[in-house]
Structures are given as C-alpha cells and as structure tokens.
Design a protein around this motif. Structure first.
Motif, mmCIF file in Angstrom:
data_model
loop_
_atom_site.group_PDB
_atom_site.id
_atom_site.type_symbol
_atom_site.label_atom_id
_atom_site.label_comp_id
_atom_site.label_asym_id
_atom_site.label_seq_id
_atom_site.Cartn_x
_atom_site.Cartn_y
_atom_site.Cartn_z
ATOM 1 N N PRO A 153 34.020 43.954 34.796
ATOM 2 C CA PRO A 153 32.852 44.491 35.487
ATOM 3 C C PRO A 153 31.552 44.085 34.792
ATOM 4 O O PRO A 153 31.556 43.337 33.814
ATOM 5 N N TRP A 154 30.471 44.652 35.292
ATOM 6 C CA TRP A 154 29.131 44.272 34.858
ATOM 7 C C TRP A 154 28.551 45.220 33.808
ATOM 8 O O TRP A 154 27.477 44.962 33.276
ATOM 9 N N ASN A 155 29.232 46.321 33.536
ATOM 10 C CA ASN A 155 28.564 47.344 32.718
ATOM 11 C C ASN A 155 28.543 47.030 31.222
ATOM 12 O O ASN A 155 27.568 47.305 30.546
ATOM 13 N N PRO A 179 34.013 36.915 35.633
ATOM 14 C CA PRO A 179 33.035 37.973 35.365
ATOM 15 C C PRO A 179 32.538 38.563 36.687
ATOM 16 O O PRO A 179 32.793 38.019 37.765
ATOM 17 N N ALA A 180 31.814 39.652 36.608
ATOM 18 C CA ALA A 180 31.306 40.316 37.812
ATOM 19 C C ALA A 180 30.146 39.529 38.409
ATOM 20 O O ALA A 180 29.364 38.901 37.691
ATOM 21 N N GLY A 211 34.200 39.491 44.145
ATOM 22 C CA GLY A 211 35.486 40.159 43.955
ATOM 23 C C GLY A 211 36.470 39.843 45.062
ATOM 24 O O GLY A 211 37.633 39.504 44.811
ATOM 25 N N ALA A 212 35.997 39.926 46.288
ATOM 26 C CA ALA A 212 36.898 39.754 47.430
ATOM 27 C C ALA A 212 37.346 38.303 47.592
ATOM 28 O O ALA A 212 38.345 38.041 48.262
ATOM 29 N N GLY A 215 37.938 36.899 42.871
ATOM 30 C CA GLY A 215 38.701 37.965 42.194
ATOM 31 C C GLY A 215 40.055 38.200 42.839
ATOM 32 O O GLY A 215 41.092 38.207 42.166
ATOM 33 N N ALA A 216 40.053 38.372 44.148
ATOM 34 C CA ALA A 216 41.307 38.664 44.851
ATOM 35 C C ALA A 216 42.261 37.476 44.752
ATOM 36 O O ALA A 216 43.472 37.651 44.579
ATOM 37 N N PHE A 229 42.269 44.178 34.097
ATOM 38 C CA PHE A 229 41.164 44.547 34.978
ATOM 39 C C PHE A 229 40.455 45.792 34.460
ATOM 40 O O PHE A 229 41.096 46.758 34.050
ATOM 41 N N VAL A 235 39.769 49.074 43.578
ATOM 42 C CA VAL A 235 40.049 47.664 43.298
ATOM 43 C C VAL A 235 41.218 47.545 42.321
ATOM 44 O O VAL A 235 42.079 46.668 42.457
ATOM 45 N N GLY A 255 37.941 53.803 34.411
ATOM 46 C CA GLY A 255 36.889 54.806 34.286
ATOM 47 C C GLY A 255 37.412 56.215 34.255
ATOM 48 O O GLY A 255 38.594 56.444 34.019
ATOM 49 N N CYS A 287 32.507 53.587 31.383
ATOM 50 C CA CYS A 287 33.810 54.132 31.793
ATOM 51 C C CYS A 287 34.097 55.428 31.070
ATOM 52 O O CYS A 287 34.639 56.356 31.646
ATOM 53 N N ARG A 332 22.681 49.071 45.335
ATOM 54 C CA ARG A 332 23.850 49.792 45.844
ATOM 55 C C ARG A 332 24.282 50.911 44.877
ATOM 56 O O ARG A 332 24.589 52.021 45.285
ATOM 57 N N PHE A 386 28.888 57.378 37.727
ATOM 58 C CA PHE A 386 28.409 56.108 37.184
ATOM 59 C C PHE A 386 26.889 56.012 37.269
ATOM 60 O O PHE A 386 26.319 55.011 37.699
HETATM 61 P P1 NAI Z 1 34.500 46.826 41.256
HETATM 62 O O1 NAI Z 1 35.798 47.436 40.835
HETATM 63 O O2 NAI Z 1 34.315 46.465 42.683
HETATM 64 O O3 NAI Z 1 34.224 45.470 40.406
HETATM 65 C C1 NAI Z 1 34.764 45.164 39.140
HETATM 66 C C2 NAI Z 1 35.237 43.715 39.107
HETATM 67 O O4 NAI Z 1 36.274 43.538 40.077
HETATM 68 C C3 NAI Z 1 34.172 42.676 39.463
HETATM 69 O O5 NAI Z 1 34.381 41.513 38.703
HETATM 70 C C4 NAI Z 1 34.460 42.376 40.928
HETATM 71 O O6 NAI Z 1 34.040 41.104 41.330
HETATM 72 C C5 NAI Z 1 35.969 42.465 40.955
HETATM 73 N N1 NAI Z 1 36.553 42.756 42.264
HETATM 74 C C6 NAI Z 1 36.024 43.477 43.282
HETATM 75 N N2 NAI Z 1 36.861 43.514 44.334
HETATM 76 C C7 NAI Z 1 37.955 42.808 43.978
HETATM 77 C C8 NAI Z 1 39.181 42.490 44.637
HETATM 78 N N3 NAI Z 1 39.442 42.907 45.851
HETATM 79 N N4 NAI Z 1 40.101 41.758 43.962
HETATM 80 C C9 NAI Z 1 39.863 41.332 42.711
HETATM 81 N N5 NAI Z 1 38.713 41.582 42.051
HETATM 82 C C10 NAI Z 1 37.775 42.323 42.666
HETATM 83 O O7 NAI Z 1 33.371 47.798 40.792
HETATM 84 P P2 NAI Z 1 31.852 47.868 41.317
HETATM 85 O O8 NAI Z 1 31.799 47.634 42.780
HETATM 86 O O9 NAI Z 1 31.069 46.977 40.489
HETATM 87 O O10 NAI Z 1 31.477 49.397 41.017
HETATM 88 C C11 NAI Z 1 31.920 50.448 41.874
HETATM 89 C C12 NAI Z 1 32.322 51.661 41.068
HETATM 90 O O11 NAI Z 1 33.430 51.318 40.238
HETATM 91 C C13 NAI Z 1 31.282 52.200 40.106
HETATM 92 O O12 NAI Z 1 30.398 53.072 40.742
HETATM 93 C C14 NAI Z 1 32.138 52.894 39.088
HETATM 94 O O13 NAI Z 1 32.473 54.188 39.532
HETATM 95 C C15 NAI Z 1 33.393 52.063 39.022
HETATM 96 N N6 NAI Z 1 33.375 51.114 37.882
HETATM 97 C C16 NAI Z 1 34.033 51.433 36.746
HETATM 98 C C17 NAI Z 1 33.972 50.607 35.643
HETATM 99 C C18 NAI Z 1 34.658 50.932 34.364
HETATM 100 O O14 NAI Z 1 34.140 50.606 33.304
HETATM 101 N N7 NAI Z 1 35.833 51.503 34.392
HETATM 102 C C19 NAI Z 1 33.177 49.369 35.658
HETATM 103 C C20 NAI Z 1 32.543 49.092 36.938
HETATM 104 C C21 NAI Z 1 32.650 49.951 37.977
#
Ligand code: NAI
Ligand code: MG
Length: 482
Positions: A153-155, A179-180, A211-212, A215-216, A229, A235, A255, A287, A332, A386
């Motif tokens: 992710p980006w955080n 990367p994100a 991601g879609a 990533g997918a 991941f 996701v 998280g 997280c 967003r 978040f």
């Molecule tokens: P996300 O889970 O969509 O993105 C994280 C990574 O997964 C990015 O690299 C993205 O490109 C990739 N990704 C997205 N969809 C995918 C798919 N279908 N298949 C494979 N890879 C995929 O998270 P997002 O949209 O950035 O944030 C949404 C929420 O997720 C946040 O509000 C937070 O609650 C949570 N989050 C938790 C994190 C943690 O540190 N555990 C980090 C980022 C987000």
C-alpha cells in the motif's frame, strides 16, 4: 520535492535489471497540494508477465546460486546506501505520501535497519537435524519459495518494502514488487539503490500499476510461489482467493481497530504521548493505529481531558512544513474519513486539531478529531477509519476492558497501561492481537519484532526472524544408511 530527490525517471519500470519505459502511464498526485508531481507506470499484464519471467530466470541463475553470505553482503551494502540517502528518500516519501518530513525520515531509517537486520540474518537461516530411528540421518533444509509477489500500500512504502522485500531477498527468493498507484517513488528509488548495491538482474523487479490490473494479474499468476500483501480486508480476501487457484501461500496484513487499555493505576504521564501519537501518526493511516482508547472509568475524564488538550495543539499542514499531521493520501480517502466524521454526529466531538491557514486548498486535509461517548458497537468503535480519528471508551474493570478490546473483527496490536504485573500478564495472553505492548505502544517500530494479525487483521508474520520462515519452505531429508 527537490529535483535532487527525483534523480531518476519515475515512469520507468524495472524488469530483469533493465529500466524501461512502460506501455502506459498514470499521474501521481501530491496529497499536500492535489497537483500532479510525476508520471508513473500503469503496469500492464504483459509487463507483469515479463517481470515474473525475469524473476524466475534470476532464481534459476546467478541469484539462486549465490551463497547466503553474498546475499547478505549485498543487502548490507543496500542498507548503507539507504542510510547515505536518508534525506533524499525522506523528501520523496513526504512528497508522495504527504507525511511530515520527520516521519518520512524515520521510515527511511527503518528501511535501512531492515536491510541491516536481514543482511545479518541471511546466512543464519538453517535447518535442523532430527533424531530418528537407528540407521537414519534426518535433517531439514530451508529453501526459498522461488518467486515472491509483493503488493504493497501507500501508507508506509519504505517500511513495508523493508519488512517484506528485504526478508524475501535474504531468504533467497526473487521478488516482483507492485507498489500502490497512490505512492511508488521510494519503491523505485529503492530499486535504483539495490542495483547500485550489486543486486543481480531480476532478483528485484518493480512494476507500479493499478490494483485491479497489475495487482490482480500478479496475485493470480501461476508463475508466483508466494504472495505478500498489505492493504484492505476486501482486497486481501480477493488476493487469497486468487492465490488459492495456484495453491500458493499468502501473507496478509490487513490493518485493524487496535486498542490501548488505560487502567487507573497506570503512569498516565508516560501513556499520554502514545495514546494520541499512535492515533494521529501518518494522519491515522497506519495499520496499527490505536484508534480505540479504553479507559478505566475512575480516570476516564482526566485522560480524556488531557488527550483533548493535546488534540487542540495538533497542527495539520503540508508534508514539507513538517507539522504534527499531514494530509490524507487522496480525495477518496478524505471522503471516507469525512463519512466517518458524519457518522460520529451522535457522539461528543471533544476536541479537534487545527488545519493551518496556509494549507494549499487542493490538499486532502482533515482536522484530527477526538470522540467520546461511543458505545463499543458504534461504527467509529468497530470499523477501520484510516484517518486521524480516535474514540475514548470507558470501562469498569479488567473483564469489561478485555471484552471491549476483543469485541471487533480485527486483532493486530493492543497496548496495556498498568503497573499491575499480574494484569499485564493476564491481558497479554487474553487479548486478540499479533502484538501486545505493555506500558508502551509500538516499541518504536521494532523491526526485530514479529508482526501480523489474527482474525480480519490477516495471517502470517512479517518482521524479525519469523518473516524468514514465512519466506521459505521446509524440506525434510531422511537418509537410510543402515
Ligand atoms: P487497497 O487494499 O485497495 O490497496 C493496497 C494495494 O493493493 C495497492 O497496491 C493496490 O494497487 C492493490 N490492489 C487493489 N486492488 C487489488 C486487486 N484486486 N488485486 C491485487 N491488488 C490490488 O487499499 P486502498 O484502496 O489503498 O485503501 C482502502 C482502505 O484499505 C483504507 O481506507 C484502509 O482502511 C485499508 N488499508 C489498510 C492498510 C494497512 O496498512 N493494513 C494499507 C492501505 C489501506
Ligand atoms: Mg484500492
């Protein structure tokens, strides 16, 4: 961001040791201003295929044959290069993620430490001999999975690259890093430094993208032997399902809704900076953010009042201004967090931080907000927000504190503030979490400390030595010699 910080073309992708122009690009926006700061790759399925093929070739070639001690030396050199470039990496991360410069610099220091740790561990990862029947010699071999996928992710890009890519490389895997789309500059910078450190071609491949799409494709690719991941629950579940089709292991860090429990006998002066800091660090986009503060009723008003004082002193502004809190990553994410602030309308908003007057209008700023009066089943006390939002919840005794703490779907981290040794030990066992901190929270990042969750927080462990077990598979050899 200074021009020195962006000393490379951020649109290029790294495949098999060759930096190349991608087929398509995306805009990368500054969270602090909303303006585009760079073009980055919109990785395609073909580019992911090529990256996986390059990793496979490296694994079968120079990288796979390299002695562990040599892998360690390269990681050590990489750690030293990260240390020499702390300010540059911090500037990139601050511009890209929007986090205050000091926090970005701490992440760069963390990345260097991960490299040092895994450099030293590379040649200390070994199997065992097992006493068995007469006439046998039995031993185990720890072998790399092969090609590992890292979807991050980006955080905290630098920290997550350190704990995930660092451990995977130390164990002898070849890695493909996606990367994100919101933040990928330090991932690219890291790969440039890895090249300088002498990492063989193909051992690390980097393809940013959506991601879609990228990533997918990566998660479900039959050429991948392990997927690591960090990100959202939805996701994570999709990635686990995609990996299941190829029957490969996954590590998911998804998280949480982590609590800190404050008892009346605690050293409240010592607790206070951690109670607020772990909620607003990185604008709450962490997280392991401590988004729930559970306080014994006898000291509830005192703790709430003192937290409120700290909230009112928080200043929010652009990353480069290096204030207490930066912007959120995107419009967003700001919308999501504002949605939660609206859901908190039935609660008492006790205190808010202040967005500085000269914060750019296009930035994604949200005033940190401290809520009281939430029932444990309120959305703000159950769901990962978040953003810089915390709820303070009273409890009457240890049993109730434990029940509230364990009363979410998550279980990543928990903190206990109390001087009672028995209570510390009881709660350390009873709390649903992958890490429990007693009279501290987070142990300063603790790169040596195994990290990961239970429940919807995920499974598998990263950081420390434990990560190396996750990035290897165990082979048992039983030799019958009579
Ligand atoms: P996300 O889970 O969509 O993105 C994280 C990574 O997964 C990015 O690299 C993205 O490109 C990739 N990704 C997205 N969809 C995918 C798919 N279908 N298949 C494979 N890879 C995929 O998270 P997002 O949209 O950035 O944030 C949404 C929420 O997720 C946040 O509000 C937070 O609650 C949570 N989050 C938790 C994190 C943690 O540190 N555990 C980090 C980022 C987000
Ligand atoms: Mg997403």
């Amino acid at each position: 961001m200074t021009p020195e910080a962006l000393w490379f073309d951020p649109s290029e992708i790294l495949i098999g040791g060759r930096w190349q122009a991608p087929a398509a690009t995306l805009g990368l926006d500054s969270p602090s201003t909303g303006a585009e700061i760079a073009r980055i790759a919109r990785g395609s399925t073909e580019e992911i295929d090529a990256a996986i093929a390059a990793a496979r070739a490296a694994q079968a070639g120079d990288w796979g044959r390299m002695p562990a001690v040599e892998r360690g030396r390269i990681l050590a050199k990489l750690g030293a290069l990260v240390s020499e470039n702390l300010d540059t990496l911090a500037a990139l991360e601050a511009a890209d993620v929007g986090k205050p410069l000091r926090q970005a610099r701490a992440d760069a220091v963390g990345l260097a430490r991960y490299m040092e740790f895994y450099a030293g561990a590379a040649d200390k990862l070994h199997g065992e001999t097992i006493p068995f029947q007469d006439g046998y010699t039995v031993y185990t071999l720890r072998e790399p999975h092969g090609v590992t996928a890292h979807i991050i992710p980006w955080n905290y890009p630098m920290q997550i690259i350190g704990r995930s890519v660092g451990a995977a490389l130390a164990a002898g895997n070849a890695a493909v890093l996606k990367p994100a789309e919101e933040a990928c500059l330090t991932a690219l910078a890291f790969a440039r430094l890895a090249e300088e450190a002498g990492l063989p071609a193909g051992a690390l491949n980097v393809v940013p993208g959506l991601g879609a799409e990228a990533g997918a494709h990566l998660a479900g690719h039959p050429g991948i032997d392990h997927v690591s991941f960090t990100g959202s629950v939805g996701v994570g579940a999709a990635i686990q399902a995609a990996a299941a089709a190829n029957v490969v292991p996954v590590t998911l860090e998804l998280g949480g809704k982590s609590p800190q429990l404050v008892f009346a006998d605690a050293d409240i002066d010592a607790a206070l900076p951690f109670l607020v800091g772990a909620g607003v660090q990185n604008a709450g986009q962490t997280c392991s953010a401590a988004s729930r503060i559970l306080v014994e009723r006898r000291v509830h008003d005192e703790v709430l009042g003192r937290m409120a004082e700290r909230y009112r002193a928080l200043r929010v502004g652009p990353a480069e201004a290096d204030l207490d809190v930066g912007p959120l990553i995107s419009a967003r994410q700001k919308e999501i967090v504002e949605g939660y602030l609206a859901k908190g309308a039935d609660l008492e908003a006790v205190a808010r931080g202040e967005i500085v007057a000269n914060a750019p209008a296009g930035g994604h700023y949200v005033a940190p907000t401290l809520f009281a009066g939430a029932a444990p089943d309120h959305a703000l006390a159950q769901e990962e927000i978040f953003g810089p939002v915390q709820v303070v919840i009273p409890f009457d005794d240890e049993d109730e504190a434990r029940a509230i703490a364990n009363g979410t779907e998550y279980g990543l981290v928990a903190g206990v503030w109390s001087r009672d040794g028995g209570r510390q030990m009881r709660l350390a066992r009873a709390l649903n979490a992958g890490q429990v901190f007693i009279n501290n929270y987070g142990a300063g990042g603790g790169i040596e400390l195994p990290f990961g969750g239970v429940g919807k927080s995920g499974h598998g462990r990263e950081k420390g030595f434990e990560a190396l077990y996750g990035f290897t598979t165990l082979k048992t050899v039983a030799a019958h010699h009579g």
